[in-house]
Design an enzyme around this catalytic site. Sequence first.
Site, PDB file in Angstrom:
ATOM      1  N   GLU A  49       0.798  -1.226   0.000  1.00  0.00           N
ATOM      2  CA  GLU A  49       0.000   0.000   0.000  1.00  0.00           C
ATOM      3  C   GLU A  49       0.835   1.283   0.000  1.00  0.00           C
ATOM      4  O   GLU A  49       0.413   2.293  -0.545  1.00  0.00           O
ATOM      5  CB  GLU A  49      -0.920   0.016   1.228  1.00  0.00           C
ATOM      6  CG  GLU A  49      -2.046  -1.000   1.189  1.00  0.00           C
ATOM      7  CD  GLU A  49      -3.172  -0.579   0.255  1.00  0.00           C
ATOM      8  OE1 GLU A  49      -3.092   0.509  -0.341  1.00  0.00           O
ATOM      9  OE2 GLU A  49      -4.135  -1.347   0.104  1.00  0.00           O
ATOM     10  N   SER A  97     -33.117 -30.951  48.897  1.00  0.00           N
ATOM     11  CA  SER A  97     -32.339 -31.511  50.010  1.00  0.00           C
ATOM     12  C   SER A  97     -30.912 -30.980  50.088  1.00  0.00           C
ATOM     13  O   SER A  97     -30.149 -31.410  50.958  1.00  0.00           O
ATOM     14  CB  SER A  97     -32.287 -33.033  49.881  1.00  0.00           C
ATOM     15  OG  SER A  97     -33.571 -33.597  50.021  1.00  0.00           O
TER      16      SER A  97
END
Length: 678
Positions: free
Chosen positions: A83, A343
């Site tokens: 680029e 329980s």
Amino acid sequence: MMRARYPLALAAALWVAAFGMDRGRDWIAATDLPSLTLATSTEVVDRGGILLRAYTVADGRWRMAVTPDAVDPRYIAMLVAYEDKRFWQHGGVDLRALGRAVAQAVWNGRVVSGGSTLTMQVARLLEESGTGAVAGKLRQMRVALALEQRLTKAQILQLYLHLAPFGGNLEGVRAASLAYFGKEPRRLTPAEAALLVAIPQSPEGRRPDRHPGRAVAARDRVLERALRDGLLTAEEARETRGEQVPQARLPVPMLAPHLADRAVRAAPSRPRHVLTLDAGVQRGLEGLARQAVADRGAQMQIAILVADHQSGEILASVGSAGFVADQRQGFVDMTMALRSPGSTLKPLVYGLAFDEGLAHPETLIDDKPVSFGTYAPQNFDKIYRGTLRVRDALQQSLNIPVVLLTDALGPAKVIAAMRRAGMAPALKGDEPGLAISLGGVGVTLTDMVQLYAAIARGGVALPLRFTGDGAEGQRLMSAVAAWQVADILSGLPPPAGAPENRLAYKTGTSYGYRDAWAIGFDGRYVAGVWMGRADGTPVPGAFGGDLAAPILFQVMGRVSRSLTPLPPPPPATLLVSNAQLPQPLRRFRSREAAFQVAADAPVLTFPPDGAEVERLEGQLLVKLRGGTAPFTLLADGVPVQTGLRQRETVLPMAGLGFVTLSVVDAEGRSNRVRFWLR
């Protein structure tokens, strides 16, 4: 004469140039730049920095925070080479590249190459401006020059890494790497790096999930350039040829979504949240949760919580089988939903009873019909076992023995202990009743795991946490009582097919089969599993032992390859048979019998019941009257002096806080007081 004018002309030219440069610098300095503070996705990461979940920015885009050193260096090298070769040298505008681009356009009658630098691209992305118009290019050049004045090259590169478009709502190299490759951009293959370089030039036209052919062609051009520039070897270039590109976008990680939401709600302005979770464990347990409900109907739901009970750190939190709006109500965090514990509260009651000197694991207790006014509890199977050991009563999860103990303790004491453990029990009425020990109270899975973590830590509660530093909690029960409870629970047989590994665990089933529970611990980890329906409707035949217990054992197997052994018994633990117990501990007596003072029974006259007493040189003065010698003195259920014939003695007392002191005479008659020792 002409020669004399040359110096003047040169000076004038230099002055004009300097003036122009000054004005140019002023013009650039006066550039009104867009905001350089970018909004990035809020992130939630695990203890090692692995991404658990992220959130889009306000406009719905994925823009993930990243720094250049967190990106594969080869990607950076390919990007600059393809680029903007002179990125590290130019001042924002590369006049040589710009001139070449203009000349090529004039010669060919069309645009052949671009002259934009990476800095100019950043300028365009910051302002979201177009690329073609002359005015737009000039504006980009001015902003690029201004950026180079105010930022370092690394900062400009970082802006590009955040803003480069990759199709759809993906912005930045990190979001693209996660979406297309399912990984962070720290380590990329040459083909992956080349693809990420190529896409931003035409983000919609080169999306590999929509236009794979164009994506491959653009990627290969980047690879050819990298080979020519010496960034790739010939062998690497050959290996990349023909490599497929991703055919679909991958979802951004969404592990522990419920817990992540809680963390973000607690600190919404924080950009990065570090949780105590382990991403690997979390991922594995989320998969296990999905498997557990896959063939159990469209409404069956599950929640799993795992913590290190030594530190209080939560390692995994699965709030549902799937974070979706389905019949299971997957958006509801079932680790925080109020449910009946069945329980699973029984171990707390037994631990408190051991501490109060009401019972010992070898104490005999009756399992037979009993009533408390209009309340007549029954065992789950409506069968009575007669007289049996307390150890067996807890292992068989019988209801009547635990209600007898709850009555002797007082329900308020059980609720107070739950609160000391860091729980927030929800009562149906103003006052707790005896049914709380059978599940008649609202709790969360997080509450229950925290309770069992306290038992596993020797009776000291430590608040569970998923962020921040831990804080020591309160003592819930003595180390002896906690060990006794753990020893009983570790003697439970495992579910069918599970390993014989002495995991201390307890199951529970709430009234009407609405909730199935299994909670357990070893010497380091504690885990809890809840199964049921999020809307609270019954699941006929859903037992904690059948549904949740096998999942619990799988959970512990995924947390660690082998169980950490439980600790040995504390030195003060009374390890004897029933026949060797002090007379009052051989058989449990009801509340009325426990507090009844028989004729000529021994009475502790000092310390007074409910008093605050100070030790003298680490010793406690004890006085008693009545009864028949010899006497046995017990502190918190542990014998501290036997064969005593005098009615006044001193006891060495190392601990501080509440103490229950009991005396038993030769006839088995007893008396006790509870006081605060300081």
